[in-house]
Design an enzyme around this catalytic site. Structure first.
Site, PDB file in Angstrom:
ATOM      1  CG  PHE A 197      -1.816   1.245   1.245  1.00 30.51           C
ATOM      2  CD1 PHE A 197      -3.105   1.185   0.728  1.00 30.51           C
ATOM      3  CD2 PHE A 197      -1.351   2.460   1.741  1.00 30.51           C
ATOM      4  CE1 PHE A 197      -3.919   2.316   0.713  1.00 30.51           C
ATOM      5  CE2 PHE A 197      -2.166   3.595   1.727  1.00 30.51           C
ATOM      6  CZ  PHE A 197      -3.449   3.517   1.217  1.00 30.51           C
ATOM      7  CG  ASP A 306       5.524   3.881   1.665  1.00 39.60           C
ATOM      8  OD1 ASP A 306       5.505   4.446   2.784  1.00 39.60           O
ATOM      9  OD2 ASP A 306       4.543   3.837   0.910  1.00 39.60           O
ATOM     10  CE  LYS A 337      -0.371   5.813   7.730  1.00 38.45           C
ATOM     11  NZ  LYS A 337      -1.718   5.629   8.212  1.00 38.45           N
ATOM     12  CB  THR A 361       0.584  25.965  -3.334  1.00 35.67           C
ATOM     13  OG1 THR A 361       0.054  26.089  -4.638  1.00 35.67           O
ATOM     14  CG2 THR A 361       0.375  27.277  -2.576  1.00 35.67           C
TER      15      THR A 361
END
Lengths: 480, 480
Positions: A197, A306, A337, A361
């Protein structure tokens, strides 16, 4: 100085004890009447069927989450693993109360063009102070998906520059990229693993293979997907089988890289989680990851780890991949997280070669960097990595004991630090256990199709583990 | 009540005057020595070549941005259009100082599963209080790219459900989606416009066609790209040509939808900005957008309006597309920037039909919703939409006057509210003008290949417009 250190450490521990509650306190079923009322209200605005219950965050403290019906629960899920040092930590409250910090919360800058004076300094005292070895560069992002998306981009740029061998971009590249075509938009891919994931935006989602509901109806990319080892437990009884399983998966990785290159789709990078979290807490050996890293290097692919869910200290090291003992560091490591801000660390060679290539941005949020700097101070001051190792051992030992006593309910107990999990016989049993536990004052999370995962905060201590184990032992004894 | 309204309005105006500075104050060139030192420091950690200068946000107030060398500049760019009511607004400071709000900043929840008690209420008092007509549903996200990515996903799900005509998903769909293949991952596309900008993550980037540097080296999707009208100015002199140009673009949109369907690539939605911002402030007529909306409906495509940059009030209406006078509302409207949180509004029929389909860990941030609620109160209390219309008129009138006086430097003056812009002869002249203006105490932004765009805050008043026009008039008079 040693004495004063001990003194500080004890004082800190005292604060911690003071702000945490001393146990669950249940008044209604969960969700209770107030939660149900609010669910109905929210469901008028958006699909609210995923809501477990509504929370009173003002009253939530330490490891305890309080709901709107006055129930106080030991939280072993911590907002999908995203609360680093517990609810309403005194150090964070103090931070918010300091007048000099106000501006950081209300004047959110476009960090890439107009950073605040202390931006580099704050990155140094927060993210860079815990950077994985060999990865001195860091870019912040707003969330986990954006972190992986931009890590992919940095990898694609790196690969293309390597392929070009010079800095001259052709007119054809500049023109074709504007209409999504090669050579400007090359046919590159990220290799991912079944069960992995990595987020839900379109690029990430092409590397996510956890559950069908995450992917159904969304167009995707033809990128290679390798099998992830499915280890047998207890590990010590299946050494040879597990080695063979890992070898099979690694072989498939190499085959896929070659096969995709043959069809002119270049694998520019490999993405992997140290522990596949959403996909069911699937572990592989340190040796597997070292060999995977070697394969990446051999084929000229970037190696992207990851650490969105595994990072931040819960495995007992700040980054789960630090357990592997890699000779050559990962190329890119993404986070979010528990780190409060998203982003990624990378080697020098992955640095974008021009401004505005990795850009948006906000590029994260300085108010999150400010809080992260404080969180890291607390982690160091209170020695929370060792705490995760210690409390994790108490939890894992207890789970193994429960597994021995209730083998029909609990299997494949596994974990690193407090990042623990076990399997139940099936989806229905798993969900029933989670519901019963919640009504007994313990919040647990599921993952995969029948696993329960533990994702407590870093201030989860041995006594919380024992508290949970006592409650859960009763639940299992009475489970019908 | 009319008298008290006037009284309140004046009191509010007074606060505003009190917290804003009364003009630029320059001490060094920009970037000054301290900024240059910090750039060097940051460049050791990440590519910092896009940094304009470093800021002292604590000292920045209202329309004025203060840098680390003590220069105070009138900010007409407002962090790439993302500061709604100016720096250090007293109402936001007060909000941060209220003890009951502390928890919202330090206990960030996983909103999709464990929302705070006031979540729905806060959505109602903030986002839903300004929802575009006909779009009663809203989902929050962390940034603009995630907003568009998830809006695409909601559209793809909607389209597939429509195509299915029932709720039964086949086993083949569930299995194929796990490996990125149809029918589970259907070959759907979003149609976008050349010159558009919708973000930089892979899905968004496939619809972004502003500058090559945004897209180079990143793999993309073969999605249709239509031409966006290139209007001739002054509009009143080119009525027929512009109508023809718009008709040509609309015809191309229809042709592309048909052409892509023939090659089995289904256009599920059309995405468009009310004013193409990054791409050069390209406008089209209200009639063009009404017709585009009709084409979307005719071909069964969703109509997605990206208001990330145009939304929040700067055009004089809360949403720029409200100027169009659509009979049938847009299907989905995305936002971010000035709205402080990302997200999207949508019609009921675009509501995800199951939980966890549009989902991620944070789904936005309640602390941003809290601030947005206050910002919207200020916008309403101080009548800032009318202010944008009024101040925008002062700005546009002045720009037209400068265009008449300096036609060799300024052309194609255009704008709606304060969302104004003009073209310069070329990239070099544009960048030189921006640099000179900065050294005279005015921060401007560029867009496209030779445009200057105005993106002031909503508290930009007539007198700020006149102040700018005076300074810029001098610059143009002395420009060599």
């Amino acid at each position: 100085t040693q004495i004063s250190e001990i003194y500080i450490s004890q004082a800190a521990a005292k604060i911690d004890v003071d702000f945490d509650y001393d146990g669950p306190l249940m008044k209604t079923e969960v969700p209770g009447p107030r939660s149900r009322e609010l669910m109905k209200q929210l469901n008028g605005i958006q699909n609210a069927e995923a809501v477990h219950f509504f929370c009173n965050y003002e009253e939530s403290r330490g490891n305890y989450l309080v709901d709107v019906d006055g129930n106080r629960m030991l939280d072993l899920y911590s907002q999908i693993s995203s609360i680093p040092i517990g609810y309403s930590h005194p150090s964070l409250i103090k931070l918010l109360q300091q007048p000099q910090n106000l501006s950081t919360f209300i004047n959110r800058p476009a960090l890439g063009i107009l950073p605040p004076e202390n931006f580099a300094e704050r990155l140094k005292e927060s993210l860079l102070s815990v950077a994985p070895k060999g990865l001195p560069q860091v870019i912040t992002m707003s969330c986990g998906s954006c972190s992986n998306e931009n890590a992919f981009k940095a990898i694609f740029m790196w690969y293309r520059n390597k392929e070009r061998g010079h800095n001259n971009v052709t007119k054809e590249e500049l023109e074709s990229c504007m209409i999504n075509q090669p050579p400007g938009c090359p046919d590159y891919a990220m290799l991912s693993f079944m069960g992995g994931f990595h987020g839900r935006t379109l690029g990430c989602l092409a590397t996510t293979h956890s559950k069908a509901i995450h992917k159904l109806d969304i167009p995707s990319l033809d990128w290679p997907i390798a099998p992830f080892p499915r280890l047998k437990y207890p590990l010590e009884d299946f050494v040879k089988e597990n080695q063979q399983e890992e070898a099979r998966c690694l072989e498939e990785v190499e085959d896929l890289i070659v096969k995709y290159r043959k069809k002119k789709k270049i694998v520019a990078g490999i993405i992997v989680e140290p522990i596949q979290s959403e996909g069911g807490d699937n572990h592989a050996s340190d040796d597997f990851f070292r060999k995977l890293r070697d394969i990446a290097r051999k084929h000229g692919c970037a190696f992207l780890v990851d650490e969105v869910q595994t990072g931040g200290g819960c495995t007992g090291k700040f980054w789960a991949h630090e357990h592997w003992g890699l000779d050559d560091p990962a190329d890119v490591v993404t986070f979010s997280k528990k780190m409060m801000t998203g982003g990624f660390f990378h080697k020098e060679e992955f640095r974008p070669n021009a401004p505005y290539r990795i850009f948006n941005t906000w590029l994260g949020d300085p108010s999150k960097n400010l809080m992260l700097a404080e969180v890291i101070k607390v982690i160091k001051r209170e020695d929370l990595l060792n705490n995760a190792t210690h409390a994790g051992k108490a939890l894992l030992t207890g789970l193994l004991d429960l597994q021995a006593r209730y083998p029909h309910l609990i299997s494949r107990v596994r974990g690193r630090g407090t990042f623990c999990s076990f399997d139940t016989p099936n989806d229905a049993t798993r969900n029933k256990l989670i519901t019963i536990a919640r009504n007994k004052g313990v919040v647990l999370g599921g993952c995969g199709d029948r696993s329960i995962r533990f994702r407590p905060t870093l201030i989860f201590k041995d006594h919380h583990a024992h508290l949970f184990l006592n409650i859960f032992s009763d639940i299992l004894a009475n489970f019908k």
